[in-house]
Design an enzyme around this catalytic site. Structure first.
Site, PDB file in Angstrom:
ATOM      1  CE1 TYR A 122      -3.825   2.768   0.532  1.00 58.71           C
ATOM      2  CE2 TYR A 122      -2.389   3.102   2.150  1.00 58.71           C
ATOM      3  CZ  TYR A 122      -3.928   3.711   1.017  1.00 58.71           C
ATOM      4  OH  TYR A 122      -4.438   4.357   1.487  1.00 58.71           O
ATOM      5  CD1 TRP A 124      -1.351   7.077  -1.042  1.00 53.73           C
ATOM      6  CD2 TRP A 124      -1.116   9.403  -2.521  1.00 53.73           C
ATOM      7  NE1 TRP A 124      -2.814   8.318  -0.860  1.00 53.73           N
ATOM      8  CE2 TRP A 124      -2.678   9.196  -1.927  1.00 53.73           C
ATOM      9  CE3 TRP A 124      -1.314  10.263  -3.529  1.00 53.73           C
ATOM     10  CZ2 TRP A 124      -3.717  10.083  -2.060  1.00 53.73           C
ATOM     11  CZ3 TRP A 124      -2.499  11.487  -3.973  1.00 53.73           C
ATOM     12  CH2 TRP A 124      -3.083  11.301  -3.255  1.00 53.73           C
TER      13      TRP A 124
HETATM   14  N1  LIG Z   1      -2.137   8.668  12.429  1.00 56.86           N
HETATM   15  C1  LIG Z   1      -2.443   9.042  10.975  1.00 56.86           C
HETATM   16  N2  LIG Z   1      -1.905   8.513  10.468  1.00 56.86           N
HETATM   17  C2  LIG Z   1      -2.068   8.356   8.890  1.00 56.86           C
HETATM   18  C3  LIG Z   1      -3.169   8.584   8.432  1.00 56.86           C
HETATM   19  C4  LIG Z   1      -3.259   9.668   9.613  1.00 56.86           C
HETATM   20  O1  LIG Z   1      -4.395  10.388   8.995  1.00 56.86           O
HETATM   21  N3  LIG Z   1      -2.974   9.088  10.610  1.00 56.86           N
HETATM   22  N4  LIG Z   1      -3.721   8.951   7.199  1.00 56.86           N
HETATM   23  C5  LIG Z   1      -3.501   7.633   6.397  1.00 56.86           C
HETATM   24  C6  LIG Z   1      -3.558   7.413   4.982  1.00 56.86           C
HETATM   25  S1  LIG Z   1      -5.178   8.871   4.914  1.00 56.86           S
HETATM   26  C7  LIG Z   1      -2.710   7.448   4.003  1.00 56.86           C
HETATM   27  S2  LIG Z   1      -3.599   7.375   2.026  1.00 56.86           S
HETATM   28  C8  LIG Z   1      -1.423   6.761   4.228  1.00 56.86           C
HETATM   29  C9  LIG Z   1      -0.475   7.203   3.220  1.00 56.86           C
HETATM   30  O2  LIG Z   1       0.880   6.478   3.217  1.00 56.86           O
HETATM   31  P1  LIG Z   1       1.787   6.007   1.875  1.00 56.86           P
HETATM   32  O3  LIG Z   1       0.673   6.418   0.798  1.00 56.86           O
HETATM   33  O4  LIG Z   1       2.428   4.595   2.476  1.00 56.86           O
HETATM   34  O5  LIG Z   1       3.124   7.319   2.240  1.00 56.86           O
HETATM   35  P2  LIG Z   1       3.685   8.144   1.138  1.00 56.86           P
HETATM   36  O6  LIG Z   1       4.719   8.906   2.203  1.00 56.86           O
HETATM   37  O7  LIG Z   1       3.303   8.372   0.304  1.00 56.86           O
HETATM   38  O8  LIG Z   1       4.543   6.687   1.211  1.00 56.86           O
HETATM   39  C10 LIG Z   1       5.087   6.558   0.163  1.00 56.86           C
HETATM   40  C11 LIG Z   1       6.599   5.870  -0.033  1.00 56.86           C
HETATM   41  O9  LIG Z   1       6.492   5.600  -1.320  1.00 56.86           O
HETATM   42  C12 LIG Z   1       8.388   6.446  -1.954  1.00 56.86           C
HETATM   43  N5  LIG Z   1       8.282   6.468  -3.079  1.00 56.86           N
HETATM   44  C13 LIG Z   1       7.961   7.173  -3.765  1.00 56.86           C
HETATM   45  N6  LIG Z   1       8.060   7.350  -5.056  1.00 56.86           N
HETATM   46  C14 LIG Z   1       8.970   6.078  -5.910  1.00 56.86           C
HETATM   47  C15 LIG Z   1       8.507   4.647  -6.619  1.00 56.86           C
HETATM   48  O10 LIG Z   1       8.436   5.914  -7.781  1.00 56.86           O
HETATM   49  N7  LIG Z   1       9.014   3.785  -6.456  1.00 56.86           N
HETATM   50  C16 LIG Z   1       9.338   2.855  -5.056  1.00 56.86           C
HETATM   51  N8  LIG Z   1       9.457   2.095  -4.802  1.00 56.86           N
HETATM   52  N9  LIG Z   1       8.703   4.109  -4.072  1.00 56.86           N
HETATM   53  C17 LIG Z   1       8.483   5.365  -4.642  1.00 56.86           C
HETATM   54  C18 LIG Z   1       7.947   7.424  -1.044  1.00 56.86           C
HETATM   55  O11 LIG Z   1       9.539   7.585  -0.993  1.00 56.86           O
HETATM   56  C19 LIG Z   1       7.430   7.152   0.107  1.00 56.86           C
HETATM   57  O12 LIG Z   1       8.349   6.676   1.330  1.00 56.86           O
HETATM   58  O13 LIG Z   1      -1.174   7.253   5.792  1.00 56.86           O
HETATM   59  C20 LIG Z   1      -2.010   6.823   6.413  1.00 56.86           C
HETATM   60  N10 LIG Z   1      -1.653   7.243   7.210  1.00 56.86           N
HETATM   61  N1  LIG Z   2      -0.678  18.446   1.579  1.00 60.78           N
HETATM   62  C1  LIG Z   2      -1.179  17.226   2.080  1.00 60.78           C
HETATM   63  N2  LIG Z   2      -2.451  17.056   1.299  1.00 60.78           N
HETATM   64  C2  LIG Z   2      -3.582  15.818   1.745  1.00 60.78           C
HETATM   65  C3  LIG Z   2      -2.362  14.608   2.304  1.00 60.78           C
HETATM   66  C4  LIG Z   2      -1.389  14.419   2.544  1.00 60.78           C
HETATM   67  O1  LIG Z   2      -0.789  14.027   2.880  1.00 60.78           O
HETATM   68  N3  LIG Z   2      -0.521  15.959   2.592  1.00 60.78           N
HETATM   69  N4  LIG Z   2      -2.650  13.389   2.099  1.00 60.78           N
HETATM   70  C5  LIG Z   2      -4.385  12.730   1.397  1.00 60.78           C
HETATM   71  C6  LIG Z   2      -4.840  11.769   1.043  1.00 60.78           C
HETATM   72  S1  LIG Z   2      -3.951  10.670   1.390  1.00 60.78           S
HETATM   73  C7  LIG Z   2      -6.116  11.656   1.664  1.00 60.78           C
HETATM   74  S2  LIG Z   2      -7.295  10.256   2.010  1.00 60.78           S
HETATM   75  C8  LIG Z   2      -6.426  13.148   2.653  1.00 60.78           C
HETATM   76  C9  LIG Z   2      -7.163  12.258   3.968  1.00 60.78           C
HETATM   77  O2  LIG Z   2      -8.377  14.002   4.115  1.00 60.78           O
HETATM   78  P1  LIG Z   2      -8.753  13.939   5.330  1.00 60.78           P
HETATM   79  O3  LIG Z   2      -8.925  13.007   5.702  1.00 60.78           O
HETATM   80  O4  LIG Z   2      -9.420  14.720   5.002  1.00 60.78           O
HETATM   81  O5  LIG Z   2      -7.474  14.911   6.140  1.00 60.78           O
HETATM   82  P2  LIG Z   2      -6.887  14.889   7.970  1.00 60.78           P
HETATM   83  O6  LIG Z   2      -6.456  16.603   7.146  1.00 60.78           O
HETATM   84  O7  LIG Z   2      -6.706  13.405   8.207  1.00 60.78           O
HETATM   85  O8  LIG Z   2      -7.895  15.568   8.452  1.00 60.78           O
HETATM   86  C10 LIG Z   2      -9.438  16.797   8.234  1.00 60.78           C
HETATM   87  C11 LIG Z   2      -9.228  17.471   9.269  1.00 60.78           C
HETATM   88  O9  LIG Z   2     -10.546  16.886  10.149  1.00 60.78           O
HETATM   89  C12 LIG Z   2     -10.288  17.546  11.681  1.00 60.78           C
HETATM   90  N5  LIG Z   2     -10.746  16.255  12.091  1.00 60.78           N
HETATM   91  C13 LIG Z   2     -10.232  15.018  12.900  1.00 60.78           C
HETATM   92  N6  LIG Z   2     -10.850  13.802  13.787  1.00 60.78           N
HETATM   93  C14 LIG Z   2     -12.575  15.264  13.714  1.00 60.78           C
HETATM   94  C15 LIG Z   2     -13.877  14.817  14.015  1.00 60.78           C
HETATM   95  O10 LIG Z   2     -13.931  13.746  14.856  1.00 60.78           O
HETATM   96  N7  LIG Z   2     -14.483  15.659  13.886  1.00 60.78           N
HETATM   97  C16 LIG Z   2     -14.176  16.434  12.644  1.00 60.78           C
HETATM   98  N8  LIG Z   2     -15.333  17.596  12.287  1.00 60.78           N
HETATM   99  N9  LIG Z   2     -12.994  16.706  13.008  1.00 60.78           N
HETATM  100  C17 LIG Z   2     -12.272  15.795  13.153  1.00 60.78           C
HETATM  101  C18 LIG Z   2      -9.055  17.166  11.788  1.00 60.78           C
HETATM  102  O11 LIG Z   2      -9.205  18.862  12.417  1.00 60.78           O
HETATM  103  C19 LIG Z   2      -8.203  17.450  10.274  1.00 60.78           C
HETATM  104  O12 LIG Z   2      -7.772  19.005  10.572  1.00 60.78           O
HETATM  105  O13 LIG Z   2      -5.629  14.239   2.106  1.00 60.78           O
HETATM  106  C20 LIG Z   2      -5.403  14.398   1.105  1.00 60.78           C
HETATM  107  N10 LIG Z   2      -4.205  15.667   0.783  1.00 60.78           N
HETATM  108 MO   LIG Z   3      -4.901   8.674   2.277  1.00 59.83          MO
END
Ligand SMILES: Nc1nc2c(c(=O)[nH]1)N[C@H]1C(S)=C(S)[C@@H](COP(=O)(O)OP(=O)(O)OC[C@H]3O[C@@H](n4cnc5c(=O)[nH]c(N)nc54)[C@H](O)[C@@H]3O)O[C@H]1N2
Ligand SMILES: Nc1nc2c(c(=O)[nH]1)N[C@H]1C(S)=C(S)[C@@H](COP(=O)(O)OP(=O)(O)OC[C@H]3O[C@@H](n4cnc5c(=O)[nH]c(N)nc54)[C@H](O)[C@@H]3O)O[C@H]1N2
Ligand SMILES: [Mo]
Length: 788
Positions: A122, A124
């Site tokens: 898993y 991005w």
């Molecule tokens: N506590 C907490 N944890 C969370 C979240 C949260 O809200 N709270 N959010 C979650 C969410 S929504 C998501 S989507 C995940 C994201 O989690 P990930 O998608 O695992 O996070 P990334 O840092 O985007 O990891 C991508 C990795 O791929 C590497 N990479 C980039 N390009 C390439 C390539 O071309 N080849 C290879 N082999 N590697 C490459 C980058 O260096 C990086 O280390 O995290 C989740 N974790």
């Molecule tokens: N710059 C940047 N943008 C991103 C990403 C990133 O890593 N960096 N990740 C991307 C990805 S993979 C995803 S999935 C999306 C995630 O999109 P989201 O999951 O919507 O993003 P978050 O920043 O985790 O959360 C948004 C806000 O929800 C609020 N929140 C948290 N818990 C609660 C709750 O219980 N109730 C309410 N009302 N609010 C709450 C927090 O204040 C938080 O700032 O973002 C995407 N966009």
């Molecule tokens: Mo995500």
């Protein structure tokens, strides 16, 4: 056909800017005097600052320069090992690395079967439709190893992806083809956003994004008189342009607030009975629960006030304001990344249904809108390139966030979407394009899980904590070092991605690594189909070209496309998708649910019998329990200055840190009794772990809440310790590794409980971005790891 070679643009002249794209925006780039120069796409009204992580990251020492093998694995062979994450690494040649890995893959495949390989991988990765790391690894495992145990769902939307098909319909259609930014700018009168629509989030899209339109759309709506109301713990979750009212609520309490809003509508006779009768199923059972008939507790505004921290009169006032206006209910992904995360997603739909506006332009239910730039736009009307992954010979899978459970308890039963399933016994984990030490919860537990493996293989461009815990570390190119086609299914620009620089050190494309490994497993031809990279790009471009031609539109040849700055694809109309069609004629356009309607009650879900997900949305209690040891709620949300953990060592990300650490925001009222001042280094801790962060104090954070974004690279002070202090500020040392419910088993990383104190001891150095010292260069090296 052009004879141009991939590297021509970078070697030939320092003058030309070449087009390229990323998850955070389209741009062009060139090298000049050893420096990377970038220009955001000229058509982008609001470029994303994350672009500025590229220049400093390109040749940073954190990049991996050569294949490396963990010393213990090299000397003793595969097997469970607690030294993962604190062992030395030995540099080896590509041939040696691939010979050893090929033999290990053959040992697992032939001795235990492909079901002993976990290839979910898993993450991005990077933009680019060919070098998409997940597609590459899946195709490799399918063609060379017979398949792999996969993962289903995402960390983004693990709970909603399972719930929505039971109660609304297609998840992708609900998020991607529903209420759009154009509709909000033109039609909405009140937007009630649970969790907000933070611009930091809305400016990132999977695959590519050529125009960041969200800020402008909110500004236009507000200027027209649309009111934005933000429900959440942080004021910054809606931009200034929205001119929003902030209803500061206790995290995790949204379902109670939604119930009270509907309760108010019902007792005041303001709910849309006609719509509930014609378009929904199960309202009477739910209404009984709402009014207290089921449990003696009416879900009134007074009841919700105690749970949410919002005064009852404000709840009543809000319900009245929603009535009779073009109202849009938005629920961000974050709400469902928590225990019982299914409930606010389901209840948000019920609130929108009670207002009777689902399917109208700019109204109804905008689930996920603003979480990401992929939503609220128009979908392309021609196919975009996709690299074929082949057929997986293994049927077994896990819900994506259950990886540590799987590794720690092979053979154990668990519930998922109405089934009782069993965790497979995995011996080898292969990761390319993701960072579990970023995305997973309770990292100290994850380390114990990874210690059980025979072998952990990682392709990475930089020394992430995942790479540091691997046995075989293979350096891959970064997007700027290779050619590709950039596209997303809801962005009109197809981008020829030209390489800007040659690969770093000995780094190779994931595809080239897999092709050579496939050769060692007798499957090179099956993997590559005899095509060069350029031939693959031409092959993948063809369905888009044919789609354009079939629509009678200008359909450039590949050579013409490649020489362009990008070509425009036609898009589908902004027609509200399936919810509009269903609203207009529910008999002709039923939803793909068992009743063809919006399911306020679900026989299917009720039939699963899960105590943590009943047959209608309900308040199941706070998704965490504070106590004296952990009285504060940590919001671990997405970072503003990077995508997840990617390029955390880039300039834009580093500039947002304080004394090298991630910054945690808290209310002055919580800081004062703890003796914490602006700029202090603080220690955040609970039973599971601890990390340091720089403190900033603001009344934009609700009292009782601490915010620390994800993405700072895990940096243990003592890598061999049981629960080492992360000196850099990775909140996932604190979060809980449990599923949202037995229904969906989604990630619950967003909220957890902690205590905070000022950190007065000597500040430990940050080593997250220092490459491990090769053991050959370390005199008398033992198992001390990076502490030496
Ligand atoms: N506590 C907490 N944890 C969370 C979240 C949260 O809200 N709270 N959010 C979650 C969410 S929504 C998501 S989507 C995940 C994201 O989690 P990930 O998608 O695992 O996070 P990334 O840092 O985007 O990891 C991508 C990795 O791929 C590497 N990479 C980039 N390009 C390439 C390539 O071309 N080849 C290879 N082999 N590697 C490459 C980058 O260096 C990086 O280390 O995290 C989740 N974790
Ligand atoms: N710059 C940047 N943008 C991103 C990403 C990133 O890593 N960096 N990740 C991307 C990805 S993979 C995803 S999935 C999306 C995630 O999109 P989201 O999951 O919507 O993003 P978050 O920043 O985790 O959360 C948004 C806000 O929800 C609020 N929140 C948290 N818990 C609660 C709750 O219980 N109730 C309410 N009302 N609010 C709450 C927090 O204040 C938080 O700032 O973002 C995407 N966009
Ligand atoms: Mo995500």
């Amino acid at each position: 056909m052009s004879e141009e070679k991939p590297t021509d643009r970078s070697t030939e002249a320092e003058a030309a800017f070449s087009p390229h794209t990323s998850h955070w925006g389209v741009f062009s780039a060139r090298m000049r005097g050893g420096d990377l120069e970038l220009r955001p796409f000229p058509g982008d009204p609001d470029p994303n600052g994350i672009l500025w992580n590229f220049p400093g990251a390109l040749r940073h020492p954190a990049r991996i320069a050569r294949p490396m093998i963990r010393k213990g694995w090299l000397e003793n062979g595969p097997g469970p090992d607690d030294r993962r994450g604190c062992d030395d690494f030995v540099p080896v040649s590509w041939d040696k690395a691939l010979d050893l890995l090929g033999a290990e893959l053959a040992r697992i495949r032939d001795g235990f079967g492909a079901q002993a390989i976990f290839g979910g991988s898993y993450g991005w990765a990077s933009a680019g439709r060919f070098h998409h790391a997940q597609s590459q690894i899946h195709r490799f495992l399918n063609t060379a190893c017979g398949g792999y145990v996969r993962s289903v769902g995402s960390y983004s939307a693990g709970a909603s992806q399972i719930l929505i098909p039971h109660v609304v319909g297609d998840h992708e259609g609900l998020t991607s083809r529903n209420v759009s930014w154009d509709q909000i700018a033109a039609h909405s009168e009140i937007v009630l956003a649970f969790g907000g629509m933070a611009l930091k989030n809305a400016m990132v899209a999977g695959g590519s994004v050529s125009r960041h339109v969200e800020r402008g759309a909110m500004r236009r709506a507000a200027e027209r008189g649309c009111r934005f109301v933000l429900v959440g713990p942080l004021r910054s979750d809606l931009p200034d342009e929205a001119g929003a009212e902030w209803l500061s609520c206790i995290p995790g309490s949204d379902t109670a607030l939604m119930l009270a809003l509907v309760h108010t509508l019902v007792v005041e006779g303001l709910h849309d009975r006609a719509f509930l009768d014609s378009h929904t199923h199960g309202w009477p059972v739910f209404e009984r629960y709402l009014l207290g008939g089921a449990d003696g507790q009416p879900k009134s505004a007074e009841w919700a006030a105690g749970i949410t921290g919002i005064a009852a009169r404000n709840i009543v006032g809000l319900a009245r304001r929603l009535h009779g206006r073009r109202a849009l209910i938005v629920v961000s992904h974050s709400l469902q990344r928590a225990r019982h995360g299914e409930q606010p997603v389901w209840m948000g739909m019920v609130l929108a249904a009670a207002l009777g506006q689902i399917g109208l332009p700019g109204c109804g239910y905008g689930y996920g809108l603003g979480a990401i730039a992929s939503y609220g736009r128009r979908c392309n009307a021609v196919p975009i390139p996709a690299f074929p992954q082949g057929r997986n010979g293994v049927s077994d899978f896990i819900p994506v966030a259950r990886i540590a459970d799987m590794l720690l308890s092979p053979g154990a039963p668990y519930r998922f979407n109405g089934e009782t399933r069993t965790y497979p016994h995995v011996r080898l984990v292969y990761w390319a394009g993701g960072n579990p030490f970023h995305h997973h919860q309770d990292l100290n537990r994850l380390r114990r899980a990874f210690a059980r493996l025979d072998t952990l293989v990682v392709h990475e461009l930089a020394w992430t904590a995942t790479a540091r815990h691997a046995d075989v570390v293979l350096p891959c190119t970064m997007t700027l070092e290779r050619e590709d086609i950039g596209a997303a299914s809801n962005d009109p620009l197809l981008v020829p991605m030209h390489p800007v620089v040659p690969p770093h050190g000995e780094a190779r494309d994931d595809h080239a690594i897999f092709a050579d490994l496939a050769q060692r497993l007798g499957a090179r031809e099956a993997f590559t189909e005899g095509r060069s990279v350029r031939q693959w790009l031409e092959h993948l471009y063809e369905p888009t070209r044919a789609g354009l031609a079939a629509k009678g539109m200008s359909a450039p040849s590949f050579a013409e496309f490649w020489a362009s700055e990008g070509i425009l694809m036609p898009q589908q109309p902004d027609d509200g998708g399936y919810l509009r069609a269903f609203r207009d004629d529910p008999a002709a356009n039923p939803l793909p649910t068992p009743t063809g309607r919006l399911q306020i009650w679900s026989d299917t879900i009720a039939g699963f019998g899960e105590p943590d997900c009943p047959g209608h949305p309900a308040w199941l209690g706070q998704p965490y329990a504070t106590d004296d040891a952990a009285p504060l709620v940590l919001v671990a949300n997405q970072p503003r200055t990077r995508l997840h953990s990617q390029l955390d060592f880039g300039g834009h990300s580093l500039a947002s840190k304080h004394r090298g650490r991630e910054v945690a925001a808290m209310n002055p009222a919580d800081a004062a009794p703890r003796g914490i001042s602006e700029g202090d280094i603080i220690r955040l801790f609970n039973d599971r772990g601890a990390c340091l962060a720089g403190a900033t104090l603001t009344d934009g954070v609700r009292p009782g809440v601490v915010q620390l974004a994800t993405g700072a690279w895990y940096d243990p002070a003592d890598p061999a310790g049981e629960k080492p202090l992360c000196v850099h500020g990775n909140p996932n040392v604190l979060t809980r590794d449990i599923g949202s419910s037995a229904l969906a088993q989604g990630c619950t990383g967003q909220l957890t409980t902690i205590e905070v104190e000022r950190f007065d001891a000597a500040l430990p150095p940050i080593r997250a971005f220092d490459p491990p010292v090769p053991s050959s260069r370390r005199p008398g090296s033992g198992s001390v790891g990076r502490d030496g």
